[in-house]
Design a protein around this motif. Structure first.
Motif, PDB file in Angstrom:
ATOM      1  N   VAL A  34      37.235  55.285  43.235  1.00 60.68           N
ATOM      2  CA  VAL A  34      38.244  53.893  44.162  1.00 60.68           C
ATOM      3  C   VAL A  34      39.130  53.119  42.359  1.00 60.68           C
ATOM      4  O   VAL A  34      38.720  53.436  41.610  1.00 60.68           O
ATOM      5  CB  VAL A  34      36.699  53.321  43.316  1.00 60.68           C
ATOM      6  CG1 VAL A  34      36.586  51.986  43.925  1.00 60.68           C
ATOM      7  CG2 VAL A  34      36.534  53.647  43.876  1.00 60.68           C
ATOM      8  N   SER A  35      40.042  53.273  43.045  1.00 61.19           N
ATOM      9  CA  SER A  35      41.628  51.900  42.846  1.00 61.19           C
ATOM     10  C   SER A  35      42.358  51.531  43.445  1.00 61.19           C
ATOM     11  O   SER A  35      41.876  52.207  44.594  1.00 61.19           O
ATOM     12  CB  SER A  35      41.656  53.267  41.704  1.00 61.19           C
ATOM     13  OG  SER A  35      42.879  52.256  40.773  1.00 61.19           O
ATOM     14  N   GLY A  36      42.466  49.738  42.909  1.00 57.35           N
ATOM     15  CA  GLY A  36      43.635  49.686  43.839  1.00 57.35           C
ATOM     16  C   GLY A  36      42.455  48.681  44.926  1.00 57.35           C
ATOM     17  O   GLY A  36      43.174  47.988  46.148  1.00 57.35           O
ATOM     18  N   GLN A  37      41.544  48.109  44.613  1.00 55.44           N
ATOM     19  CA  GLN A  37      40.614  47.393  45.402  1.00 55.44           C
ATOM     20  C   GLN A  37      39.813  46.560  45.305  1.00 55.44           C
ATOM     21  O   GLN A  37      39.905  45.872  44.250  1.00 55.44           O
ATOM     22  CB  GLN A  37      39.308  49.217  45.625  1.00 55.44           C
ATOM     23  CG  GLN A  37      38.937  49.729  45.968  1.00 55.44           C
ATOM     24  CD  GLN A  37      40.633  49.977  47.986  1.00 55.44           C
ATOM     25  OE1 GLN A  37      39.812  49.552  48.975  1.00 55.44           O
ATOM     26  NE2 GLN A  37      41.387  50.728  47.391  1.00 55.44           N
ATOM     27  N   ILE A  38      39.439  45.696  46.244  1.00 52.62           N
ATOM     28  CA  ILE A  38      39.080  44.768  45.840  1.00 52.62           C
ATOM     29  C   ILE A  38      37.994  44.228  46.397  1.00 52.62           C
ATOM     30  O   ILE A  38      37.311  44.473  47.762  1.00 52.62           O
ATOM     31  CB  ILE A  38      40.045  42.839  46.622  1.00 52.62           C
ATOM     32  CG1 ILE A  38      40.827  43.066  46.771  1.00 52.62           C
ATOM     33  CG2 ILE A  38      39.375  41.410  47.037  1.00 52.62           C
ATOM     34  CD1 ILE A  38      41.645  42.748  44.930  1.00 52.62           C
ATOM     35  N   LEU A  39      36.849  44.124  45.507  1.00 50.67           N
ATOM     36  CA  LEU A  39      35.297  44.527  45.985  1.00 50.67           C
ATOM     37  C   LEU A  39      34.485  42.998  46.119  1.00 50.67           C
ATOM     38  O   LEU A  39      34.087  42.553  45.597  1.00 50.67           O
ATOM     39  CB  LEU A  39      34.799  45.846  44.904  1.00 50.67           C
ATOM     40  CG  LEU A  39      33.002  45.782  44.827  1.00 50.67           C
ATOM     41  CD1 LEU A  39      32.632  46.330  46.330  1.00 50.67           C
ATOM     42  CD2 LEU A  39      32.183  46.467  44.158  1.00 50.67           C
ATOM     43  N   ALA A  40      34.547  42.819  47.102  1.00 48.12           N
ATOM     44  CA  ALA A  40      33.586  41.714  47.293  1.00 48.12           C
ATOM     45  C   ALA A  40      32.321  41.418  47.418  1.00 48.12           C
ATOM     46  O   ALA A  40      31.999  42.099  47.800  1.00 48.12           O
ATOM     47  CB  ALA A  40      34.106  40.781  49.171  1.00 48.12           C
ATOM     48  N   ILE A  41      31.304  40.643  46.695  1.00 52.14           N
ATOM     49  CA  ILE A  41      30.437  40.653  46.321  1.00 52.14           C
ATOM     50  C   ILE A  41      29.687  39.544  46.677  1.00 52.14           C
ATOM     51  O   ILE A  41      29.882  38.133  45.704  1.00 52.14           O
ATOM     52  CB  ILE A  41      29.986  41.333  44.965  1.00 52.14           C
ATOM     53  CG1 ILE A  41      30.773  42.539  44.160  1.00 52.14           C
ATOM     54  CG2 ILE A  41      28.934  41.404  44.671  1.00 52.14           C
ATOM     55  CD1 ILE A  41      30.489  42.829  42.857  1.00 52.14           C
ATOM     56  N   ASN A  42      29.718  39.169  47.896  1.00 50.31           N
ATOM     57  CA  ASN A  42      29.140  37.688  48.494  1.00 50.31           C
ATOM     58  C   ASN A  42      28.176  37.741  49.209  1.00 50.31           C
ATOM     59  O   ASN A  42      27.763  36.650  50.359  1.00 50.31           O
ATOM     60  CB  ASN A  42      30.300  37.121  49.347  1.00 50.31           C
ATOM     61  CG  ASN A  42      31.187  38.605  50.076  1.00 50.31           C
ATOM     62  OD1 ASN A  42      29.983  39.435  50.704  1.00 50.31           O
ATOM     63  ND2 ASN A  42      32.034  37.861  50.683  1.00 50.31           N
ATOM     64  N   GLY A  43      27.224  38.821  49.337  1.00 51.05           N
ATOM     65  CA  GLY A  43      26.020  38.728  50.325  1.00 51.05           C
ATOM     66  C   GLY A  43      26.153  39.231  51.940  1.00 51.05           C
ATOM     67  O   GLY A  43      25.548  38.925  52.638  1.00 51.05           O
ATOM     68  N   GLY A  44      27.148  39.970  52.005  1.00 47.28           N
ATOM     69  CA  GLY A  44      27.732  40.150  53.451  1.00 47.28           C
ATOM     70  C   GLY A  44      28.441  39.213  54.128  1.00 47.28           C
ATOM     71  O   GLY A  44      28.985  39.924  55.351  1.00 47.28           O
ATOM     72  N   ILE A  45      28.860  38.023  53.469  1.00 47.29           N
ATOM     73  CA  ILE A  45      29.558  37.263  54.391  1.00 47.29           C
ATOM     74  C   ILE A  45      31.666  37.886  54.621  1.00 47.29           C
ATOM     75  O   ILE A  45      32.048  39.397  53.581  1.00 47.29           O
ATOM     76  CB  ILE A  45      30.656  35.870  53.014  1.00 47.29           C
ATOM     77  CG1 ILE A  45      29.360  35.318  52.750  1.00 47.29           C
ATOM     78  CG2 ILE A  45      31.367  35.590  53.663  1.00 47.29           C
ATOM     79  CD1 ILE A  45      28.809  34.076  51.870  1.00 47.29           C
ATOM     80  N   VAL A  46      31.923  38.024  55.669  1.00 44.14           N
ATOM     81  CA  VAL A  46      33.286  39.038  56.595  1.00 44.14           C
ATOM     82  C   VAL A  46      33.700  37.627  56.936  1.00 44.14           C
ATOM     83  O   VAL A  46      33.483  37.101  57.206  1.00 44.14           O
ATOM     84  CB  VAL A  46      32.969  40.646  57.482  1.00 44.14           C
ATOM     85  CG1 VAL A  46      32.033  40.861  55.858  1.00 44.14           C
ATOM     86  CG2 VAL A  46      32.171  39.570  58.070  1.00 44.14           C
TER      87      VAL A  46
END
Length: 412
Positions: free
Chosen positions: A400-412
């Motif tokens: 895993v590299s170059g990723q933006i990991l959104a940690i937001n409870g499922g907001i898309v």
């Protein structure tokens, strides 16, 4: 002053596992403290007492609070009473039992004895305590918990378990004196990492957290540096890299608090300049410099901190400012990941509604808005970010590299 205490707990009446969890939560509230770690639960045979009583569920926990030992003991007994503890038979069955094992490095005698006088003779204390504080030192015997466990049982693990997957790795966490940064530093220490804490102000209220990290991994350090300035960034680089002979990972979490701190009283242009200096420019400078050094060393992990709504947009002054700054951080992180590959992995964590200092005091409007927007219908906690950071620093995320990991409870 903040203190670090280690507790032993046990139960053999009722739903013991549920009672233990609720009792620890109750104690945390009563002492206005913070439970930093809870060990695995162990099923153990009774020691003394009636011959026909049930087996116990035992474990240990670490807590920070501002109370003195006797004050903490009083709160512990209040919790025991609240949960139905009855002291009629010596070593008899109980709904909940709370023992104070260690309190900083203090020695206490009298009604309360600290360290607990029999802790070093009990496997059901040392085994769970070893999980969360293997390097904690018994202040009378002057031996670590790991050494005491070996003395008692003749065996301790030499190889790290999956619970300590970052064993020995040196990781810097900027902005780690509170909130998300503090939660990440504590979680990484629990995973065995040698954590370097950072803050803008002189070390004061986080001594107990540094002690906790040292008890987890045998190492902790605090570096003071104001990242608004070039000198502050240079000082951090020297102290965090040169003085401890390199790093295996860096989490760039430091940010200007324009919502609750002194900066909240400034005008929009002043706030924006603060964000540019701390959130964007220092991230850019530190990530490039630490990344270059890691690439030369042949390994490393870099994490930056973005914002999930920098992608979707958020109206208002704060939304516009954060979108501009955090959007820059997120896109910079993608590009940096290409520059530093394959030796260094770079990812960006993009938190959503996380209950930090602003969330704790936000109005009812914002409390409801956060829950309504989140498909999981709750605020996120700093621990949610910390768990993700732990995974991203580990070998389990090696692809895993170059990723933006959104940690937001499922907001898309």
């Amino acid at each position: 002053m903040t203190h670090l205490a280690y507790l032993g707990f046990g139960s053999n009446l009722g739903d013991s596992q549920a009672l233990i969890l609720r009792a620890l939560q109750c104690l945390e509230q009563k002492v206005f403290g913070k439970i930093l770690a809870v060990s695995s639960l162990y099923k153990t045979l009774p020691v003394g007492g009636p011959a026909d009583q049930s087996d116990y569920i035992n474990g240990c926990a670490a807590i920070v609070c501002n109370l003195e030992p006797l004050q903490l003991l009083e709160k512990m007994r209040a919790v025991e009473e609240e949960f139905g503890r009855v002291r009629e038979v010596l070593n008899g069955p109980r709904t909940i039992d709370l023992d104070l094992l260690l309190f900083d490095d203090q020695l206490v005698s009298g009604e309360l004895q600290v360290p607990h006088p029999r802790m070093h003779t009990r496997s059901f204390v040392l085994r769970p305590l070893f999980e969360i504080a293997p390097f904690a030192i018994h202040p009378i015997l002057n031996r670590t918990i790991a050494e005491l466990l070996f003395d008692l049982e003749g065996i301790i693990p030499l190889q790290s378990s999956s619970a300590r997957e970052l064993e020995g790795r040196k990781i810097l966490v900027t902005g780690s004196t509170s909130g998300i940064g503090m939660a990440c530093a504590v979680e990484l220490a629990l995973a065995g990492a040698k954590v370097v804490f950072h803050g803008r102000k002189p070390l004061d209220k986080i001594n107990a957290y540094l002690d906790f990290a040292a008890n987890c991994s045998g190492f902790s350090r605090y570096i003071q540096a104001d990242l608004k300035s070039e000198d502050g960034c240079s000082s951090l680089i020297k102290q965090a890299w040169d003085d401890i002979n390199g790093l295996d990972g860096v989490l760039l979490n430091a940010g200007a608090d324009i919502l609750t701190g002194e900066i909240s009283q400034m005008n929009v242009d002043q706030k924006f300049k603060e964000l540019i200096q701390v959130d964007l420019h220092s991230t850019f400078s530190l990530a490039r410099e630490f990344g270059k050094r890691m690439k030369l060393a042949g390994k490393g992990v870099l994490l930056t901190t973005g914002w999930d709504q920098a992608v979707t947009g958020f109206k208002g002054d704060s939304g516009e400012m954060f979108a501009a700054i955090k959007g820059g951080v997120m896109n910079f992180s993608r590009s940096l990941s290409l520059s530093l590959a394959p030796e260094v992995r770079v990812n960006c964590i993009a938190p959503g509604w996380i209950k930090t200092s602003w969330g704790e005091t936000a109005s009812e409007y914002w409390q409801q808005k956060a829950k309504e927007e989140c498909p999981l219908q709750r605020w996120g906690e700093p621990q949610d970010i910390a768990s993700a950071a732990r995974w991203l620093f580990s070998d389990k995320s090696s692809f895993v590299s170059g990723q933006i990991l959104a940690i937001n409870g499922g907001i898309v």
